[in-house]
Design a protein around this motif. Structure first.
Motif, short mmCIF file in Angstrom:
data_model
loop_
_atom_site.label_atom_id
_atom_site.label_comp_id
_atom_site.label_asym_id
_atom_site.label_seq_id
_atom_site.Cartn_x
_atom_site.Cartn_y
_atom_site.Cartn_z
N ARG A 1 4.12 -8.74 1.74
CA ARG A 1 2.76 -9.60 1.07
C ARG A 1 2.32 -10.37 2.07
NH1 ARG A 1 4.99 -11.70 -3.73
NH2 ARG A 1 4.84 -9.77 -4.68
N MET A 2 3.21 -11.37 2.56
CA MET A 2 2.77 -12.27 3.62
C MET A 2 2.18 -11.67 4.79
SD MET A 2 5.36 -15.52 3.34
CE MET A 2 6.29 -14.82 4.60
N LYS A 3 2.58 -10.65 5.22
CA LYS A 3 2.36 -10.12 6.65
C LYS A 3 1.12 -9.07 6.57
CE LYS A 3 6.17 -10.94 9.53
NZ LYS A 3 6.64 -10.84 10.92
N ARG A 4 1.08 -8.41 5.48
CA ARG A 4 0.18 -7.25 5.21
C ARG A 4 -0.93 -7.33 4.09
NH1 ARG A 4 0.83 -6.97 9.85
NH2 ARG A 4 1.74 -5.22 11.15
N GLY A 5 -0.47 -8.35 3.04
CA GLY A 5 -1.03 -8.56 1.74
C GLY A 5 -0.89 -7.29 0.60
N LEU A 6 0.00 -6.46 1.15
CA LEU A 6 0.45 -5.24 0.23
C LEU A 6 1.40 -5.68 -0.79
CD1 LEU A 6 0.51 -2.68 2.82
CD2 LEU A 6 -1.24 -3.02 1.27
N THR A 7 1.40 -5.30 -1.93
CA THR A 7 2.41 -5.47 -2.86
C THR A 7 3.26 -4.13 -3.03
OG1 THR A 7 0.98 -6.87 -4.46
CG2 THR A 7 3.13 -5.99 -5.66
N ILE A 8 4.84 -3.96 -2.63
CA ILE A 8 5.59 -3.18 -2.59
C ILE A 8 6.44 -2.87 -3.95
CG2 ILE A 8 5.30 -2.80 -0.11
CD1 ILE A 8 8.02 -3.62 0.02
N GLY A 9 6.96 -1.63 -4.31
CA GLY A 9 7.94 -1.59 -5.13
C GLY A 9 9.25 -1.78 -4.51
N VAL A 10 10.29 -2.03 -5.13
CA VAL A 10 11.75 -1.94 -4.40
C VAL A 10 12.82 -1.50 -5.58
CG1 VAL A 10 13.54 -3.19 -3.14
CG2 VAL A 10 11.12 -3.66 -2.65
N GLY A 11 13.46 -0.70 -5.25
CA GLY A 11 14.66 -0.06 -6.16
C GLY A 11 15.79 0.15 -5.41
N PHE A 12 16.90 0.09 -5.90
CA PHE A 12 18.09 0.11 -5.39
C PHE A 12 19.09 1.23 -6.39
CE2 PHE A 12 16.91 -4.04 -4.12
CZ PHE A 12 17.12 -3.93 -2.78
N GLY A 13 19.65 1.86 -5.73
CA GLY A 13 20.53 2.84 -6.39
C GLY A 13 21.66 3.33 -5.66
N PRO A 14 22.54 4.34 -6.18
CA PRO A 14 23.63 4.85 -5.27
C PRO A 14 23.21 6.09 -4.35
CG PRO A 14 24.11 5.03 -7.55
CD PRO A 14 23.02 4.23 -7.45
N THR A 15 21.88 6.68 -5.07
CA THR A 15 21.56 8.04 -4.46
C THR A 15 19.86 7.62 -4.03
OG1 THR A 15 20.77 8.92 -6.49
CG2 THR A 15 23.03 9.39 -5.59
N LYS A 16 19.27 8.37 -3.59
CA LYS A 16 17.60 8.27 -3.25
C LYS A 16 17.11 8.60 -4.59
CE LYS A 16 17.78 9.52 1.61
NZ LYS A 16 17.29 10.31 2.53
N THR A 17 17.37 9.29 -5.21
CA THR A 17 16.77 9.38 -6.66
C THR A 17 16.90 8.48 -7.55
OG1 THR A 17 17.17 11.84 -6.50
CG2 THR A 17 16.63 11.31 -8.58
N LEU A 18 17.97 7.96 -7.69
CA LEU A 18 18.11 6.77 -8.53
C LEU A 18 17.61 5.47 -8.05
CD1 LEU A 18 22.17 7.38 -9.67
CD2 LEU A 18 20.04 7.75 -11.21
N ALA A 19 17.41 5.62 -7.02
CA ALA A 19 16.63 4.28 -6.44
C ALA A 19 15.28 4.46 -6.90
CB ALA A 19 17.02 4.24 -4.79
N MET A 20 14.66 5.62 -6.50
CA MET A 20 13.11 5.77 -6.81
C MET A 20 13.19 5.56 -8.38
SD MET A 20 10.21 6.38 -5.98
CE MET A 20 10.42 7.23 -4.36
N LEU A 21 14.05 5.98 -9.23
CA LEU A 21 13.93 6.01 -10.78
C LEU A 21 14.12 4.39 -10.99
CD1 LEU A 21 15.98 8.99 -12.16
CD2 LEU A 21 13.59 8.50 -12.05
N ALA A 22 14.58 3.71 -10.55
CA ALA A 22 14.79 2.20 -10.63
C ALA A 22 13.60 1.47 -10.45
CB ALA A 22 16.09 1.78 -9.95
N MET A 23 12.89 1.96 -9.22
CA MET A 23 11.79 1.36 -8.94
C MET A 23 10.65 1.41 -9.95
SD MET A 23 8.46 1.55 -7.38
CE MET A 23 8.87 3.13 -6.66
N LEU A 24 10.68 2.89 -10.19
CA LEU A 24 9.57 3.41 -11.27
C LEU A 24 9.77 2.65 -12.61
CD1 LEU A 24 9.40 6.90 -10.18
CD2 LEU A 24 7.48 5.32 -9.89
N ALA A 25 10.88 2.87 -12.98
CA ALA A 25 11.34 2.04 -14.29
C ALA A 25 10.78 0.76 -14.25
CB ALA A 25 12.66 2.32 -14.68
N ASN A 26 10.91 -0.12 -13.23
CA ASN A 26 10.66 -1.49 -13.33
C ASN A 26 9.34 -1.65 -13.16
OD1 ASN A 26 11.02 -4.53 -12.93
ND2 ASN A 26 11.07 -3.94 -10.74
N HIS A 27 8.53 -0.75 -12.45
CA HIS A 27 7.16 -1.01 -12.37
C HIS A 27 6.42 -0.25 -13.75
CE1 HIS A 27 3.09 -0.46 -11.02
NE2 HIS A 27 3.01 0.87 -11.64
N THR A 28 6.96 0.37 -14.49
CA THR A 28 6.52 0.90 -15.72
C THR A 28 6.74 -0.24 -16.70
OG1 THR A 28 6.79 3.05 -15.30
CG2 THR A 28 6.71 2.49 -17.60
#
Length: 82
Positions: free
Chosen positions: A45-72
């Protein structure tokens, strides 16, 4: 954005123009991942002015679902009827 995040975590796998995955094993050994995720968001956000989503999980799929669930959840305005 990718180069900024790549400076923070060495093992970066770029998935698409706006998605990448990281091996957070080393980071998790010295810092809570939630705190590191906030640092990632703040730096981009400070360097590019962009807001990004971040999610963590034991697999790539679960990390993506965590990020999407948080956003939703942040956008959801209705009360859940359980």
């Amino acid at each position: 954005m990718m180069s900024i995040l790549g400076e923070m975590v060495l093992d970066q796998g770029i998935y698409s123009i706006d998605e990448s995955f990281f091996d957070m094993t080393d980071v998790a050994s010295y810092m809570p991942l939630e705190k590191f995720g906030h640092q990632m968001r703040n730096r981009v956000r400070m360097k590019r002015g962009l807001t990004i989503g971040v999610g963590f999980g034991p697999t790539k799929t679960l990390a993506m679902l965590a990020m999407l669930a948080n956003h939703t959840a942040k956008k959801w305005t209705q009360q859940m009827a359980w």
